[in-house]
Write a protein that holds these residues in place. Sequence first.
Motif, short mmCIF file in Angstrom:
data_model
loop_
_atom_site.label_atom_id
_atom_site.label_comp_id
_atom_site.label_asym_id
_atom_site.label_seq_id
_atom_site.Cartn_x
_atom_site.Cartn_y
_atom_site.Cartn_z
N THR A 144 0.84 -1.20 0.00
CA THR A 144 0.00 0.00 0.00
C THR A 144 0.87 1.25 0.00
O THR A 144 0.51 2.26 -0.59
CB THR A 144 -0.93 0.02 1.23
N LYS A 159 1.81 2.39 -3.39
CA LYS A 159 0.63 2.91 -4.07
C LYS A 159 0.36 4.36 -3.64
O LYS A 159 0.08 5.23 -4.47
CB LYS A 159 -0.57 2.03 -3.71
N ILE A 160 0.47 4.59 -2.33
CA ILE A 160 0.29 5.96 -1.81
C ILE A 160 1.40 6.88 -2.32
O ILE A 160 1.15 8.01 -2.75
CB ILE A 160 0.26 5.95 -0.25
N LYS A 162 0.84 7.83 -5.85
CA LYS A 162 -0.28 8.77 -5.95
C LYS A 162 0.16 10.20 -5.59
O LYS A 162 -0.20 11.16 -6.24
CB LYS A 162 -1.40 8.31 -5.02
N GLN A 163 0.97 10.28 -4.54
CA GLN A 163 1.49 11.60 -4.14
C GLN A 163 2.37 12.19 -5.22
O GLN A 163 2.31 13.38 -5.53
CB GLN A 163 2.29 11.48 -2.83
N ALA A 210 2.21 11.54 -8.38
CA ALA A 210 1.35 11.92 -9.52
C ALA A 210 0.74 13.29 -9.27
O ALA A 210 0.63 14.12 -10.18
CB ALA A 210 0.27 10.87 -9.75
N GLU A 211 0.37 13.54 -8.01
CA GLU A 211 -0.20 14.86 -7.68
C GLU A 211 0.84 15.97 -7.84
O GLU A 211 0.54 17.05 -8.33
CB GLU A 211 -0.77 14.85 -6.25
N LYS A 214 -1.85 8.09 -14.37
CA LYS A 214 -0.99 7.78 -13.23
C LYS A 214 0.36 8.49 -13.28
O LYS A 214 1.11 8.46 -12.32
CB LYS A 214 -0.79 6.26 -13.16
N ARG A 251 -0.98 -5.83 -8.48
CA ARG A 251 -2.28 -5.23 -8.72
C ARG A 251 -3.35 -6.32 -8.73
O ARG A 251 -3.21 -7.32 -9.42
CB ARG A 251 -2.27 -4.45 -10.05
#
Lengths: 288, 288
Positions: free
Chosen positions: A2, A5-6, A9-10, A12-13, A44, A286
């Motif tokens: 996880t 994944k986090i 995501k960060q 990507a932001e 992504k 995934r």
Amino acid sequence: MTDIKIYLKQKAELINTYLKNLIPKGTPKELFDAMEYSLTVGGKRIRPILIIESSKAVNPDVDIEDFIDVALSVEFIHTYSLIHDDLPAMDDDDLRRGKPTCHKVFGEAIAILAGDGLLTYAFELISGNQKITPDKLLKVINVISNSVGVYGMVGGQAGDILENFKDIDFIHTHKTAKFISGCCQVGGILAGASKKEIENLKNYGLYIGIAFQIWDDILDEIGDEEKVGKKLHKDKEKNKITYPSVYGLDNSIKMAKDYVEKAKQEVKYLKNPDILISIADYIVSREL
Amino acid sequence: MTDIKIYLKQKAELINTYLKNLIPKGTPKELFDAMEYSLTVGGKRIRPILIIESSKAVNPDVDIEDFIDVALSVEFIHTYSLIHDDLPAMDDDDLRRGKPTCHKVFGEAIAILAGDGLLTYAFELISGNQKITPDKLLKVINVISNSVGVYGMVGGQAGDILENFKDIDFIHTHKTAKFISGCCQVGGILAGASKKEIENLKNYGLYIGIAFQIWDDILDEIGDEEKVGKKLHKDKEKNKITYPSVYGLDNSIKMAKDYVEKAKQEVKYLKNPDILISIADYIVSREL
């Protein structure tokens, strides 16, 4: 798992924040609107992330502000490839990430030109960078143009749409993996990696790229649409050749996992390989 | 005037000889065949010629063997732009130089990809040159990507196909003149021109590019198909905005000739401007 994944995501932001400032503005409005629409519809941002993480794997002290435009350029190229892939003459897709595709909103002509414009702008971005030395930037352009051109992504896409072309390894390697591999090499070049390190990053990218594409084929065949979060079983509908259809499902799962292991072996002696290793592991974790 | 016509024809033949060795080969065959088909279907090769002649105008001793791949790269870009322009969603042309257009022979999907491949390969060619210094090649890439991208040719083409877009000056400047101007600048950069000289070449290219496009509009309206050697009156058929339709015929002729004079003024103090001056004159001497 996880955690990565986090982390992704960060990142990507963060990429999205930078991206906002790099989107070109101009006339005719429809053309620029179409480019912005497709650039910001989601994604992504894995390719810019791979450039950044590959550079950090080689040199943890690298300043990404020096080449954020170069890192972002591959997202322009990725977006162009999606716009052209979605065209009626190609995959004929009406939706991309749950939203109408570029040609559905802006018409086919503007969609073709928006793709052409995004591809060309990527090279304008890289060649306009003022912080990285010209010899490095030139190598970056050479690696990227090779990996997304006729000896890379464009060649793979041609194989994918030609009905009589049945070489699934060629298609996956060229359509997806070479570009991913190119991004990893670019990160190395920007960070001043040795020849050996660049070769490691090139192989790492190739292997995770192939693993990613195999896993995507598997997800498309047996995944749960709700868990995966996108429409599945498209390959069968379109009668596309896939890894499971050629090698069988169990074999395909094994092959994807083997490629991930090979990828990890390539980078484990770099200075700072942890994130690259986590990314490799993430691909075959995934949920099916 | 016949002299320059013969000179340009000979140069085009020379370009064709070099081009043969630079056409990429590979898999899938259809993709590479489509690129070769469109690259070799004919053409005046004026863009590579302008790179070479601009370099010689600045430095008569320049060795064109050092950058013939760079000079040829713009023909790859020009060919891509024709393939995409001819697509059904764009100008929907069945014939180009009297032969079936790329999508008529290879289908729309391969034509789109052949265009994408040619554009990308141009940057692979330039960045792969081993004789010119990286800082010059990077400048070349920046000038070309700018002149053929959203702030140049792609923007102009978008204006041209958008029915509500009526700015003829914007369309001609962006669709044709910026790329021509880019080629002239590239010649200067390769030959080690000064900032001032590059500015002169930039303006020269812009002016002859606009003059060329105005003259083309005039030819299309009042030319004799047999003398001009191609199908005319296409603009009217397609309801395209043209110089004669906006400014009137006599005014358009005067404007084209004025641009040619301005172009000549820009280059007359270069070391060796004769050929560039003859090319400028030639544009508005083409028989009506």
